[in-house]
Design a protein around this motif. Sequence first.
Motif, PDB file in Angstrom:
ATOM      1  N   ASP A 167       7.792   2.647 -12.953  1.00 18.52           N
ATOM      2  CA  ASP A 167       7.831   3.175 -14.316  1.00 18.52           C
ATOM      3  C   ASP A 167       6.441   3.579 -14.789  1.00 18.52           C
ATOM      4  OD1 ASP A 167      10.557   2.751 -14.513  1.00 18.52           O
ATOM      5  OD2 ASP A 167      10.325   0.709 -15.277  1.00 18.52           O
ATOM      6  N   ALA A 168       5.452   3.337 -13.950  1.00 16.67           N
ATOM      7  CA  ALA A 168       4.076   3.638 -14.344  1.00 16.67           C
ATOM      8  C   ALA A 168       3.880   5.147 -14.452  1.00 16.67           C
ATOM      9  CB  ALA A 168       3.099   3.055 -13.332  1.00 16.67           C
ATOM     10  N   THR A 169       3.090   5.553 -15.427  1.00 17.03           N
ATOM     11  CA  THR A 169       2.840   6.984 -15.630  1.00 17.03           C
ATOM     12  C   THR A 169       1.680   7.483 -14.783  1.00 17.03           C
ATOM     13  OG1 THR A 169       1.420   6.440 -17.518  1.00 17.03           O
ATOM     14  CG2 THR A 169       3.734   6.922 -17.981  1.00 17.03           C
ATOM     15  N   VAL A 170       0.897   6.581 -14.228  1.00 16.69           N
ATOM     16  CA  VAL A 170      -0.241   6.990 -13.417  1.00 16.69           C
ATOM     17  C   VAL A 170       0.251   7.608 -12.110  1.00 16.69           C
ATOM     18  CG1 VAL A 170      -0.458   4.760 -12.278  1.00 16.69           C
ATOM     19  CG2 VAL A 170      -2.448   6.241 -12.453  1.00 16.69           C
ATOM     20  N   GLU A 171      -0.439   8.614 -11.636  1.00 15.11           N
ATOM     21  CA  GLU A 171      -0.061   9.268 -10.383  1.00 15.11           C
ATOM     22  C   GLU A 171      -0.570   8.442  -9.206  1.00 15.11           C
ATOM     23  OE1 GLU A 171      -0.798  13.452  -7.952  1.00 15.11           O
ATOM     24  OE2 GLU A 171      -1.479  13.224 -10.029  1.00 15.11           O
ATOM     25  N   LEU A 172       0.323   8.159  -8.282  1.00 12.71           N
ATOM     26  CA  LEU A 172      -0.043   7.364  -7.114  1.00 12.71           C
ATOM     27  C   LEU A 172      -0.334   8.275  -5.934  1.00 12.71           C
ATOM     28  CD1 LEU A 172       2.606   4.510  -7.434  1.00 12.71           C
ATOM     29  CD2 LEU A 172       0.167   4.365  -7.947  1.00 12.71           C
ATOM     30  N   ARG A 173      -1.200   7.801  -5.059  1.00 12.93           N
ATOM     31  CA  ARG A 173      -1.554   8.549  -3.864  1.00 12.93           C
ATOM     32  C   ARG A 173      -1.557   7.616  -2.662  1.00 12.93           C
ATOM     33  NH1 ARG A 173      -6.946  11.386  -6.199  1.00 12.93           N
ATOM     34  NH2 ARG A 173      -7.361   9.181  -6.553  1.00 12.93           N
ATOM     35  N   ALA A 174      -1.460   8.186  -1.487  1.00  7.40           N
ATOM     36  CA  ALA A 174      -1.482   7.393  -0.258  1.00  7.40           C
ATOM     37  C   ALA A 174      -2.746   6.542  -0.214  1.00  7.40           C
ATOM     38  CB  ALA A 174      -1.411   8.309   0.959  1.00  7.40           C
ATOM     39  N   GLY A 175      -2.561   5.273   0.115  1.00  5.66           N
ATOM     40  CA  GLY A 175      -3.688   4.355   0.191  1.00  5.66           C
ATOM     41  C   GLY A 175      -3.872   3.505  -1.044  1.00  5.66           C
ATOM     42  N   VAL A 219       7.205   6.008  -0.740  1.00  5.21           N
ATOM     43  CA  VAL A 219       7.252   5.005   0.323  1.00  5.21           C
ATOM     44  C   VAL A 219       6.004   4.140   0.250  1.00  5.21           C
ATOM     45  CG1 VAL A 219       7.404   4.593   2.810  1.00  5.21           C
ATOM     46  CG2 VAL A 219       8.566   6.579   1.800  1.00  5.21           C
ATOM     47  N   VAL A 220       6.207   2.819   0.358  1.00  2.32           N
ATOM     48  CA  VAL A 220       5.069   1.902   0.406  1.00  2.32           C
ATOM     49  C   VAL A 220       5.129   1.117   1.707  1.00  2.32           C
ATOM     50  CG1 VAL A 220       4.890   1.700  -2.100  1.00  2.32           C
ATOM     51  CG2 VAL A 220       6.317   0.074  -0.830  1.00  2.32           C
ATOM     52  N   LEU A 221       3.984   0.614   2.105  1.00  2.00           N
ATOM     53  CA  LEU A 221       3.860  -0.151   3.344  1.00  2.00           C
ATOM     54  C   LEU A 221       3.601  -1.608   2.986  1.00  2.00           C
ATOM     55  CD1 LEU A 221       3.837   0.367   6.427  1.00  2.00           C
ATOM     56  CD2 LEU A 221       1.343   0.509   6.277  1.00  2.00           C
ATOM     57  N   LEU A 222       4.471  -2.487   3.477  1.00  4.39           N
ATOM     58  CA  LEU A 222       4.360  -3.914   3.174  1.00  4.39           C
ATOM     59  C   LEU A 222       4.558  -4.705   4.454  1.00  4.39           C
ATOM     60  CD1 LEU A 222       4.175  -6.308   1.215  1.00  4.39           C
ATOM     61  CD2 LEU A 222       6.611  -6.040   0.757  1.00  4.39           C
ATOM     62  N   GLU A 225      -3.307   0.677  -3.774  1.00  4.42           N
ATOM     63  CA  GLU A 225      -2.769  -0.677  -3.741  1.00  4.42           C
ATOM     64  C   GLU A 225      -1.789  -0.860  -4.901  1.00  4.42           C
ATOM     65  OE1 GLU A 225      -3.368  -2.974  -1.404  1.00  4.42           O
ATOM     66  OE2 GLU A 225      -4.618  -1.513  -0.345  1.00  4.42           O
ATOM     67  N   VAL A 226      -0.632  -1.432  -4.602  1.00  2.03           N
ATOM     68  CA  VAL A 226       0.386  -1.670  -5.624  1.00  2.03           C
ATOM     69  C   VAL A 226       0.923  -3.090  -5.479  1.00  2.03           C
ATOM     70  CG1 VAL A 226       1.076   0.750  -5.805  1.00  2.03           C
ATOM     71  CG2 VAL A 226       2.182  -0.725  -4.111  1.00  2.03           C
ATOM     72  N   GLU A 227       1.675  -3.509  -6.479  1.00  2.00           N
ATOM     73  CA  GLU A 227       2.288  -4.840  -6.475  1.00  2.00           C
ATOM     74  C   GLU A 227       3.792  -4.697  -6.660  1.00  2.00           C
ATOM     75  OE1 GLU A 227       2.321  -9.007  -9.092  1.00  2.00           O
ATOM     76  OE2 GLU A 227       1.037  -7.322  -9.675  1.00  2.00           O
ATOM     77  N   THR A 258       0.851  -1.192   0.000  1.00  2.00           N
ATOM     78  CA  THR A 258       0.000   0.000   0.000  1.00  2.00           C
ATOM     79  C   THR A 258       0.887   1.242   0.000  1.00  2.00           C
ATOM     80  OG1 THR A 258      -1.672  -1.183   1.289  1.00  2.00           O
ATOM     81  CG2 THR A 258      -1.855   1.216   1.199  1.00  2.00           C
ATOM     82  N   VAL A 259       0.539   2.212  -0.829  1.00  2.00           N
ATOM     83  CA  VAL A 259       1.309   3.455  -0.866  1.00  2.00           C
ATOM     84  C   VAL A 259       1.133   4.192   0.455  1.00  2.00           C
ATOM     85  CG1 VAL A 259       1.578   5.694  -1.983  1.00  2.00           C
ATOM     86  CG2 VAL A 259       1.133   3.645  -3.360  1.00  2.00           C
TER      87      VAL A 259
END
Length: 212
Positions: A172-180, A159-162, A182-184, A149-150
């Motif tokens: 490398d993803a172009t999408v903007e990530l935000r806190a909360g 920073v991600v939480l695992l 879900e990522v892999e 989780t971002v």
Amino acid sequence: MDWLFDEPAVVLVLVAIAAILLVIEVALPTLGIAGTLGFAAATGAVVAVLRDDMTWWPLVGPAAAVLVWAVLIAARTSSPVTEVVAAASFALGGVGFGLANDDVASIVVAVITTAVLALGFPRAQRAANRLLDRPSVVGMEGLVGRAATVDRWQGDVHVVLLDGSRWNAETDATVELRAGDEVEVVGFHGSTVAIRPAVVRPPAGPPLSPAS
């Protein structure tokens, strides 16, 4: 009990035990237990041969066979011809040891042990291959494929939480990530994990106006 080590058949049994344990050590992780016991059995055979002044040179055959089997397992190579050659080397060496020392029991042991090793080797090799094909579950490699989780994604701070631990991340993803989000985890570089969005959100845009 010392008289046992004066028997060529006992020496060949020790050689057979050493061969089986050393092949197991190469094929499967035993934390050195099988290898240590195998070397102990081989040492016992050497001591017995030297003490009773037995004709030892035919035992080069079993030693060569073990080396060939170990190389096949380590190289993850299957060669029926090579396996037959290794089994023949073990059998000829064992039988030769019995003949050289006028001991029929050694010949019987050689035949039985050769059959056991020849039939057991393919199973040991398959087990080793299955073990090596398993994905790693330790270290950084064990994180690949895990969900995270971002925690923070602002500027250069990624920073991600695992599993309750925070990891520096890159993507490398172009999408903007935000806190909360879900990522892999798809890889790593040093102590930084490479991630990709688990669910890609469509870019925000103006609301669609109803058709007139």
